[in-house]
Design a protein around this motif. Structure first.
Motif, PDB file in Angstrom:
ATOM      1  N   GLY A 185       0.785  -1.220   0.000  1.00  0.00           N
ATOM      2  CA  GLY A 185       0.000   0.000   0.000  1.00  0.00           C
ATOM      3  C   GLY A 185       0.819   1.272   0.000  1.00  0.00           C
ATOM      4  N   PHE A 186       2.140   1.160   0.228  1.00  0.00           N
ATOM      5  CA  PHE A 186       2.974   2.355   0.345  1.00  0.00           C
ATOM      6  C   PHE A 186       4.010   2.469  -0.778  1.00  0.00           C
ATOM      7  CE2 PHE A 186       1.349   1.359   4.539  1.00  0.00           C
ATOM      8  CZ  PHE A 186       0.813   2.588   4.915  1.00  0.00           C
ATOM      9  N   LEU A 187       3.915   1.583  -1.755  1.00  0.00           N
ATOM     10  CA  LEU A 187       4.742   1.685  -2.966  1.00  0.00           C
ATOM     11  C   LEU A 187       3.875   2.366  -4.016  1.00  0.00           C
ATOM     12  CD1 LEU A 187       6.350  -1.872  -2.829  1.00  0.00           C
ATOM     13  CD2 LEU A 187       7.352   0.305  -2.088  1.00  0.00           C
ATOM     14  N   PHE A 188       4.038   3.658  -4.143  1.00  0.00           N
ATOM     15  CA  PHE A 188       3.063   4.473  -4.863  1.00  0.00           C
ATOM     16  C   PHE A 188       2.992   4.124  -6.347  1.00  0.00           C
ATOM     17  CE2 PHE A 188       1.288   8.334  -6.733  1.00  0.00           C
ATOM     18  CZ  PHE A 188       0.202   8.530  -5.897  1.00  0.00           C
ATOM     19  N   PRO A 189       1.772   3.983  -6.878  1.00  0.00           N
ATOM     20  CA  PRO A 189       1.609   3.676  -8.303  1.00  0.00           C
ATOM     21  C   PRO A 189       1.877   4.904  -9.171  1.00  0.00           C
ATOM     22  CG  PRO A 189      -0.540   3.967  -7.273  1.00  0.00           C
ATOM     23  CD  PRO A 189       0.478   4.055  -6.167  1.00  0.00           C
ATOM     24  N   ALA A 190       2.839   4.788 -10.060  1.00  0.00           N
ATOM     25  CA  ALA A 190       3.219   5.898 -10.946  1.00  0.00           C
ATOM     26  C   ALA A 190       4.172   5.344 -11.992  1.00  0.00           C
ATOM     27  CB  ALA A 190       3.877   7.028 -10.151  1.00  0.00           C
ATOM     28  N   THR A 191       4.661   6.217 -12.853  1.00  0.00           N
ATOM     29  CA  THR A 191       5.675   5.839 -13.839  1.00  0.00           C
ATOM     30  C   THR A 191       7.037   6.274 -13.327  1.00  0.00           C
ATOM     31  OG1 THR A 191       4.151   5.986 -15.710  1.00  0.00           O
ATOM     32  CG2 THR A 191       6.492   6.137 -16.206  1.00  0.00           C
ATOM     33  N   TYR A 192       7.977   5.346 -13.316  1.00  0.00           N
ATOM     34  CA  TYR A 192       9.301   5.613 -12.768  1.00  0.00           C
ATOM     35  C   TYR A 192      10.381   5.397 -13.828  1.00  0.00           C
ATOM     36  CZ  TYR A 192       6.945   5.368  -8.242  1.00  0.00           C
ATOM     37  OH  TYR A 192       6.098   5.598  -7.188  1.00  0.00           O
ATOM     38  N   ASP A 193      11.333   6.323 -13.856  1.00  0.00           N
ATOM     39  CA  ASP A 193      12.534   6.149 -14.662  1.00  0.00           C
ATOM     40  C   ASP A 193      13.628   5.661 -13.727  1.00  0.00           C
ATOM     41  OD1 ASP A 193      11.900   7.043 -17.413  1.00  0.00           O
ATOM     42  OD2 ASP A 193      11.377   8.907 -16.398  1.00  0.00           O
ATOM     43  N   VAL A 194      13.962   4.395 -13.871  1.00  0.00           N
ATOM     44  CA  VAL A 194      14.879   3.747 -12.940  1.00  0.00           C
ATOM     45  C   VAL A 194      16.290   3.775 -13.518  1.00  0.00           C
ATOM     46  CG1 VAL A 194      15.319   1.648 -11.630  1.00  0.00           C
ATOM     47  CG2 VAL A 194      12.974   2.225 -12.294  1.00  0.00           C
ATOM     48  N   PRO A 195      17.251   4.324 -12.776  1.00  0.00           N
ATOM     49  CA  PRO A 195      18.632   4.330 -13.261  1.00  0.00           C
ATOM     50  C   PRO A 195      19.118   2.921 -13.564  1.00  0.00           C
ATOM     51  CG  PRO A 195      18.402   5.735 -11.327  1.00  0.00           C
ATOM     52  CD  PRO A 195      17.111   4.983 -11.473  1.00  0.00           C
ATOM     53  N   PRO A 196      20.004   2.766 -14.536  1.00  0.00           N
ATOM     54  CA  PRO A 196      20.442   1.427 -14.934  1.00  0.00           C
ATOM     55  C   PRO A 196      21.174   0.671 -13.838  1.00  0.00           C
ATOM     56  CG  PRO A 196      21.768   3.139 -15.981  1.00  0.00           C
ATOM     57  CD  PRO A 196      20.625   3.825 -15.346  1.00  0.00           C
ATOM     58  N   ASN A 197      21.764   1.403 -12.897  1.00  0.00           N
ATOM     59  CA  ASN A 197      22.516   0.739 -11.832  1.00  0.00           C
ATOM     60  C   ASN A 197      21.786   0.762 -10.486  1.00  0.00           C
ATOM     61  OD1 ASN A 197      22.712   3.470 -11.532  1.00  0.00           O
ATOM     62  ND2 ASN A 197      24.876   3.492 -10.953  1.00  0.00           N
ATOM     63  N   ALA A 198      20.487   1.029 -10.514  1.00  0.00           N
ATOM     64  CA  ALA A 198      19.719   1.124  -9.271  1.00  0.00           C
ATOM     65  C   ALA A 198      19.606  -0.237  -8.598  1.00  0.00           C
ATOM     66  CB  ALA A 198      18.330   1.679  -9.547  1.00  0.00           C
ATOM     67  N   THR A 199      19.657  -0.225  -7.277  1.00  0.00           N
ATOM     68  CA  THR A 199      19.463  -1.452  -6.513  1.00  0.00           C
ATOM     69  C   THR A 199      17.979  -1.608  -6.178  1.00  0.00           C
ATOM     70  OG1 THR A 199      19.739  -0.360  -4.371  1.00  0.00           O
ATOM     71  CG2 THR A 199      21.740  -1.150  -5.478  1.00  0.00           C
ATOM     72  N   ALA A 200      17.628  -2.764  -5.657  1.00  0.00           N
ATOM     73  CA  ALA A 200      16.239  -3.011  -5.259  1.00  0.00           C
ATOM     74  C   ALA A 200      15.820  -2.027  -4.175  1.00  0.00           C
ATOM     75  CB  ALA A 200      16.090  -4.445  -4.777  1.00  0.00           C
ATOM     76  N   THR A 201      16.700  -1.781  -3.229  1.00  0.00           N
ATOM     77  CA  THR A 201      16.388  -0.844  -2.147  1.00  0.00           C
ATOM     78  C   THR A 201      16.168   0.563  -2.694  1.00  0.00           C
ATOM     79  OG1 THR A 201      17.625  -2.124  -0.516  1.00  0.00           O
ATOM     80  CG2 THR A 201      17.253   0.198  -0.020  1.00  0.00           C
ATOM     81  N   GLU A 202      16.987   0.978  -3.642  1.00  0.00           N
ATOM     82  CA  GLU A 202      16.852   2.317  -4.223  1.00  0.00           C
ATOM     83  C   GLU A 202      15.542   2.451  -4.998  1.00  0.00           C
ATOM     84  OE1 GLU A 202      21.605   3.398  -4.797  1.00  0.00           O
ATOM     85  OE2 GLU A 202      20.491   2.384  -6.395  1.00  0.00           O
ATOM     86  N   LEU A 203      15.177   1.411  -5.726  1.00  0.00           N
ATOM     87  CA  LEU A 203      13.930   1.466  -6.490  1.00  0.00           C
ATOM     88  C   LEU A 203      12.722   1.552  -5.559  1.00  0.00           C
ATOM     89  CD1 LEU A 203      12.046   1.243  -8.882  1.00  0.00           C
ATOM     90  CD2 LEU A 203      12.492  -1.220  -8.954  1.00  0.00           C
ATOM     91  N   GLY A 296      -4.452  -3.755   7.229  1.00  0.00           N
ATOM     92  CA  GLY A 296      -3.722  -2.762   6.439  1.00  0.00           C
ATOM     93  C   GLY A 296      -4.152  -2.812   4.994  1.00  0.00           C
ATOM     94  N   PRO A 297      -3.581  -1.955   4.158  1.00  0.00           N
ATOM     95  CA  PRO A 297      -3.939  -1.960   2.728  1.00  0.00           C
ATOM     96  C   PRO A 297      -3.498  -3.261   2.061  1.00  0.00           C
ATOM     97  CG  PRO A 297      -2.065  -0.521   3.126  1.00  0.00           C
ATOM     98  CD  PRO A 297      -2.569  -0.932   4.471  1.00  0.00           C
ATOM     99  N   TYR A 298      -4.158  -3.611   0.987  1.00  0.00           N
ATOM    100  CA  TYR A 298      -3.792  -4.838   0.283  1.00  0.00           C
ATOM    101  C   TYR A 298      -3.439  -4.552  -1.179  1.00  0.00           C
ATOM    102  CZ  TYR A 298      -8.487  -4.863  -1.758  1.00  0.00           C
ATOM    103  OH  TYR A 298      -9.624  -4.531  -2.435  1.00  0.00           O
ATOM    104  N   ASP A 299      -3.363  -3.266  -1.533  1.00  0.00           N
ATOM    105  CA  ASP A 299      -2.857  -2.861  -2.841  1.00  0.00           C
ATOM    106  C   ASP A 299      -2.393  -1.420  -2.714  1.00  0.00           C
ATOM    107  OD1 ASP A 299      -4.974  -0.960  -3.348  1.00  0.00           O
ATOM    108  OD2 ASP A 299      -6.275  -2.585  -3.964  1.00  0.00           O
ATOM    109  N   SER A 300      -1.927  -0.853  -3.824  1.00  0.00           N
ATOM    110  CA  SER A 300      -1.399   0.520  -3.807  1.00  0.00           C
ATOM    111  C   SER A 300      -2.441   1.482  -4.382  1.00  0.00           C
ATOM    112  CB  SER A 300      -0.111   0.611  -4.620  1.00  0.00           C
ATOM    113  OG  SER A 300       0.899  -0.180  -4.024  1.00  0.00           O
ATOM    114  N   PRO A 301      -3.123   2.237  -3.518  1.00  0.00           N
ATOM    115  CA  PRO A 301      -4.111   3.197  -4.027  1.00  0.00           C
ATOM    116  C   PRO A 301      -3.439   4.421  -4.641  1.00  0.00           C
ATOM    117  CG  PRO A 301      -3.934   3.385  -1.656  1.00  0.00           C
ATOM    118  CD  PRO A 301      -3.060   2.232  -2.052  1.00  0.00           C
TER     119      PRO A 301
END
Length: 305
Positions: A185-203, A296-301
């Protein structure tokens, strides 16, 4: 009398200018001054123009990755390029971009360019899709964590295992305190430009930061307090409304139904929460058999809900 050779020379007769003559004389002086100043202005102007639009020649060397932010103007992009020594001056790039209609099509993202390029060459590379080195991932509203992880993994080079490992350390993800350590529920839905060297934590942190920005914009904490709920409860009910609404225009009607059921002490009766519970009557997410809010939430509103 003094000798003729020692006598003072005769004074020249005074010349009296007519009014018209004075006007002509002043006009002539003005034209001379204007001409001198004009030449100076042209020289200075050329010097300033050359200094602000000086350009590298050639295709450049090496490799440098630069980011174009969403909403960046040609001037903003030029400053970024100059800061990375891709171009010699911001003015050169702005000049080139202002004369090329394609510049309006520049998309946000990360681009592999070269150092010391011509401004025209830099623009050409930015417009070339093959120069993009970032990964663009779109997360739709109402996406559950179970569906989100394969979506993120497919859109980037980050594996599902790496994402799971990052989720296992929620304190590193910038979650709000009221999330109680859960990312659902707290991973906001949107369009992201992810750097090529980004880690999972950074994303994942990019996504929680976007949630925090939106929560602040809508004043989530104060709004929840006005309703007599906690911020977590508001996000939870928003996640239900997100999935139960057939269209954004239906959200207000759906919300009214669920808030009325809460006020009456009735089960929320959301089919989607029941599916999330695995149709387990004892699971607190089963809103057919349990009253009040799920844990708690069960999806990302999205922001609208």
């Amino acid at each position: 009398m003094l000798p003729a050779d020692l006598q003072s020379p005769p004074k020249p007769p005074k010349v009296r200018l007519t009014r018209r003559g004075r006007v002509v004389l002043l006009l002539g002086i003005a034209l001379v001054v204007a001409a001198v100043l004009g030449v100076g202005a042209v020289v200075v102007g050329k010097a300033l123009h050359t200094g602000s639009t000086s350009d590298y020649a050639g295709p450049g060397t090496g490799r440098v990755v630069v980011q174009v932010q969403a909403g960046d103007s040609a001037t903003a992009i030029a400053k970024t390029l100059k800061a990375h020594d891709v171009i010699r001056s911001s003015g050169a790039f702005v000049d080139v971009a202002s004369n090329d209609a394609r510049a309006a099509q520049i998309q946000p993202g990360f681009y592999a360019l070269r150092e010391k390029m011509s401004a025209e060459g830099a623009l050409t590379l930015i417009l070339d899709p093959s120069s993009r080195v970032s990964y663009r991932v779109t997360v739709p509203e109402g996406t559950s964590l179970k569906s989100l992880l394969p979506l993120l993994s497919k859109g980037t080079k980050i594996t599902a295992a790496e994402l799971q490992a990052a989720i296992a350390k929620p304190s590193d993800l910038g979650l709000p305190a009221y999330a109680n350590g859960s990312v659902e529920g707290f991973l906001f839905p949107a369009t992201y430009d992810v750097p090529p060297n980004a880690t999972a934590t950074e994303l994942l942190t990019m996504m929680t930061k976007r949630f925090a920005q939106t929560a602040q914009a809508v004043d989530l904490v104060a709004g929840a307090q006005n309703l007599g709920f906690t911020p977590l409860q508001v996000v939870t009910i928003a996640s239900i409304i997100e999935r139960e609404s057939a269209a954004p225009a239906d959200a207000a009607k759906v919300a009214r139904v669920f808030y009325n059921r809460l006020a009456a002490g009735m089960p929320l009766g959301s089919e989607f929460t029941v599916r999330y519970s695995g149709n387990d009557d004892s699971n607190p997410y089963n809103t057919y058999t349990h009253t009040g809010f799920p844990p708690g939430p069960y999806d990302s509103p999205g922001e609208a809900t």
